[in-house]
Design a protein around this motif. Structure first.
Motif, PDB file in Angstrom:
ATOM      1  N   LYS A 127      -1.912   5.839   3.062  1.00 14.46           N
ATOM      2  CA  LYS A 127      -2.592   6.327   1.849  1.00 14.46           C
ATOM      3  C   LYS A 127      -4.143   6.708   2.428  1.00 14.46           C
ATOM      4  O   LYS A 127      -4.806   7.657   2.254  1.00 14.46           O
ATOM      5  N   ARG A 128      -4.561   5.775   3.432  1.00  8.80           N
ATOM      6  CA  ARG A 128      -6.093   6.065   3.955  1.00  8.80           C
ATOM      7  C   ARG A 128      -5.818   7.333   4.980  1.00  8.80           C
ATOM      8  O   ARG A 128      -7.079   7.652   5.321  1.00  8.80           O
TER       9      ARG A 128
ATOM     10  N   THR B  33      -6.534  10.397   1.944  1.00 11.05           N
ATOM     11  CA  THR B  33      -7.437  10.198   0.592  1.00 11.05           C
ATOM     12  C   THR B  33      -8.763   9.905   1.127  1.00 11.05           C
ATOM     13  O   THR B  33      -9.117   9.828   2.121  1.00 11.05           O
ATOM     14  N   ASP B  34      -9.766  10.044  -0.006  1.00 15.34           N
ATOM     15  CA  ASP B  34     -11.184   9.499   0.393  1.00 15.34           C
ATOM     16  C   ASP B  34     -11.800  10.527   1.536  1.00 15.34           C
ATOM     17  O   ASP B  34     -11.565  11.763   1.401  1.00 15.34           O
ATOM     18  N   LYS B  35     -12.252   9.920   2.626  1.00 24.72           N
ATOM     19  CA  LYS B  35     -12.993  10.656   3.841  1.00 24.72           C
ATOM     20  C   LYS B  35     -12.006  11.569   4.246  1.00 24.72           C
ATOM     21  O   LYS B  35     -12.441  12.494   5.128  1.00 24.72           O
ATOM     22  N   ARG B  36     -10.739  11.205   4.322  1.00 30.86           N
ATOM     23  CA  ARG B  36      -9.625  12.159   4.982  1.00 30.86           C
ATOM     24  C   ARG B  36      -8.776  13.061   4.055  1.00 30.86           C
ATOM     25  O   ARG B  36      -7.478  13.208   4.454  1.00 30.86           O
ATOM     26  N   GLU B  37      -9.282  13.219   2.986  1.00 31.86           N
ATOM     27  CA  GLU B  37      -8.544  14.199   2.043  1.00 31.86           C
ATOM     28  C   GLU B  37      -8.318  15.200   2.389  1.00 31.86           C
ATOM     29  O   GLU B  37      -7.229  16.012   1.940  1.00 31.86           O
TER      30      GLU B  37
ATOM     31  N   SER C  28       0.937  -1.213  -0.104  1.00 32.46           N
ATOM     32  CA  SER C  28       0.074   0.026  -0.134  1.00 32.46           C
ATOM     33  C   SER C  28       0.975   1.269   0.035  1.00 32.46           C
ATOM     34  O   SER C  28       2.018   1.252   0.409  1.00 32.46           O
TER      35      SER C  28
END
Length: 616
Positions: A240-241, A244-248, A188
């Motif tokens: 990455k998490r 990105t996405d909800k934590r961008e 990842s």
């Protein structure tokens, strides 16, 4: 890990010390020793204590402490022993970024804390490329750096601050900010952000000079030499998490913190033990093109290149100029006066205010803070395009009927050359897959991701052109292009951080010669209905450097070497930090645990290099 002593003799202090060293190395996880969990180190310590007894184990400092740690909280417990009790970690405090997510804890090693650490341990010389402290020489180097940088960028506000007496340029270290993704657990992505000094110890060249030149008092070298743990300062690491996405939104928060730290070190600075104030000035943000685009929030980058002939609106590809728009072609490379030259800084590439706008920069030219990277532009960019086409043409000269057989013959010649000239081949074979050339309707270009392979293949191609003569006009032009760009790149690598007017002239002329030949080769291939010598956005960056060097030469002033913002050493640092992240279990405290391990691993290298003294 289990330590076994194959002897019937009583355990000696040396053997006990060796056992502790093995345990300690597991936690430090240097590149030469496999990674191990903290729980494994605790179990190993317990086995050793059980074998030799507590009294004998007490002779080896720390062995009993590690054995007493709780394996259920192994990371926390061993960190208390190694870092807090025995001081076997860099004494840089971890700050925590305030985020909107309760489950996301982002630790930071602030730039101001790095500066205090350097001054506290008398390591400011690392900001000037010296291997040992020398205050007078450090200040002389920084003074000369800013004098030459003023010739390169005379409008920079740092010189106005110096004129007002707000900073002393002989105590202002030029730094860069870098970011890139490595590979963490289960491959990842793991983003590593760091600061590093622009001045360093130079470049490690493959061919050693027979006669070593005398060391100059005022040396201004690029920062490539030495261990990356000692020449790069980690700011933070992100899974990455985490961004990105909800934590961008966390990504922008991290960039804002980095920009705030850079602005603080320019405005406030840090005090040494003697009470003198030192500053740092962020000169460039470096990285591959995706990172530049992501950190700059640009509306113009390689992602907005024209993808269809029918496409009407073209945003452009360059954050510095309007190349790639409908009226300005980015493929214009063979002239010293390209059309895009008049559009430099004409239109802002930002759609919204950028976090780094708080950093000291030339008014209306914030975009030039983001610098292109020679490593990704040439070694992992244009050279792969050039080599792909040249290797295809060379394979066609082999006396075989099938394409695969011709590539096999070319591969044997390449491997023989590597053995004779003591180069690593890096690949098992040269074939269609390596060149992304499964059909003749495709443009051949290298598919590898190792910059050294580009370097070795360029040396091989250069040797073929020097040792053989070819009747093919395309190979003749390809040979001229090869000789020109090889001399151009070698000129950059052998020069200092700043190029003299004569060096700028020579390097720019060689670079333009390569670009002219490349354009002629593309035109000739098009006339013969062959898909060779492709034009991709990265080729536009080379004229940017060459035009600037040519202008500096004509104006008789120093120019910044494009190698100064290249990222080879940063790639090594990214890999090391990413490998540390692979051995930390996934949890809410993962990033803090990764930071703990990094500080311990870096401490070992700082001690090995003599910058720190290991506590007794």
């Amino acid at each position: 890990m289990v330590v076994v002593f194959e002897t019937n003799e009583p355990y000696s202090p040396a053997m006990l010390e060796a056992a502790l060293i093995d345990i300690y190395k597991c936690l430090q996880a240097p590149s030469s020793i496999p990674f191990a969990s903290c729980a494994a180190a605790i179990n190993t310590a317990r086995d050793v204590v059980a074998d030799i007894g507590p009294r004998a184990a007490s002779r080896s400092v720390g062995l009993l402490d590690i054995a007493r740690c709780n394996p259920r909280h192994s990371e926390r417990e061993t960190h208390k022993v190694l870092a807090k009790k025995y001081g076997l970690a860099l004494d840089i405090p971890q700050s925590r970024l305030s985020t909107k997510d309760d489950g996301c804890h982002i630790p930071l090693l602030r730039l101001r804390d790095w500066a205090r650490f350097l001054l506290k341990h008398n390591c400011w010389h690392l900001c000037t490329g010296l291997v040992r402290p020398d205050q007078k020489r450090e200040r002389s180097i920084l003074k000369v750096f800013w004098a030459r940088y003023k010739q390169w960028n005379p409008k920079h506000p740092i010189f106005q601050k110096a004129a007002r007496g707000e900073v002393c340029l002989s105590r202002v270290a030029p730094i860069c900010f870098h970011g890139d993704e490595g590979r963490s657990r289960k491959r990842s992505p793991f983003m590593v952000l760091s600061f590093y000094p622009m001045l360093g110890r130079g470049v490690c060249l493959q061919k050693k000079q027979k006669a070593q030149p005398l060391k100059r008092y005022l040396k201004l070298k690029p920062n490539f030499k030495g261990h990356s743990y000692t020449s790069r300062w980690l700011f933070t690491g992100l899974r990455k998490r985490d961004y990105t996405d909800k934590r961008e939104h966390n990504w922008k928060l991290v960039l804002e913190e980095a920009a705030t730290e850079a602005a603080h070190m320019c405005e406030v600075g840090a005090e040494s033990l003697s009470g003198e104030r030192h500053w740092m000035q962020l000169v460039h943000i470096c990285g591959d093109w995706p990172f530049l685009h992501k950190s700059g929030y640009f509306r113009r980058s390689f992602l907005t290149v024209q993808k269809r002939l029918s496409q009407r609106r073209l945003a452009g590809i360059c954050h510095l100029c309007l190349a790639g728009t409908s009226d300005v072609q980015f493929e214009q490379i063979a002239t010293r006066r390209p059309k895009w030259l008049s559009t430099l800084h004409q239109e802002s590439p930002f759609d919204e205010p950028n976090p780094f706008s708080v950093v000291l920069h030339v008014e209306d030219r914030l975009s030039e803070l983001w610098a292109y990277d020679l490593f990704h532009v040439w070694h992992l960019g244009v050279s792969k395009n050039y080599l792909g086409s040249v290797l295809v043409i060379l394979s066609e000269l082999e006396p075989h009927s099938s394409v695969d057989a011709r590539f096999d013959s070319l591969t044997e010649k390449y491997k023989t050359w590597c053995r004779v000239h003591k180069r690593r081949a890096h690949v098992i074979k040269i074939n269609k897959e390596l060149l992304n050339w499964t059909t003749t309707s495709q443009f051949p270009t290298g598919s590898w991701h190792k910059g050294e392979l580009s370097t070795v293949l360029m040396e091989y191609v250069e040797w073929r052109f020097l040792s053989e003569s070819f009747d093919d006009p395309m190979l003749t032009k390809a040979a001229e292009a090869c000789h020109a760009i090889q001399a151009c790149i070698r000129g950059m690598y052998s020069a200092d951080l700043f190029l003299s007017p004569s060096e700028s002239h020579q390097i720019s002329e060689l670079g333009f010669r390569f670009l002219r030949r490349y354009e002629q080769l593309a035109q000739e291939a098009h006339a013969q209905h062959k898909n060779l010598f492709v034009f991709q956005p990265k080729i536009h960056i080379i004229p940017h450097w060459l035009v600037a060097l040519s202008k500096a030469s004509k104006d008789n002033r120093y120019a910044l070497n494009p190698l100064g913002t290249s990222c080879q050493q940063n790639e090594d640092f990214i890999g090391r930090a990413s490998r540390v992240s692979r051995k930390v279990a996934t949890s809410d405290l993962s990033l803090s645990r990764i930071m703990d391990r990094y500080l311990k691993a870096a401490f070992a290298k700082w001690v090995d290099c003599g910058y720190l003294v290991k506590p007794e």
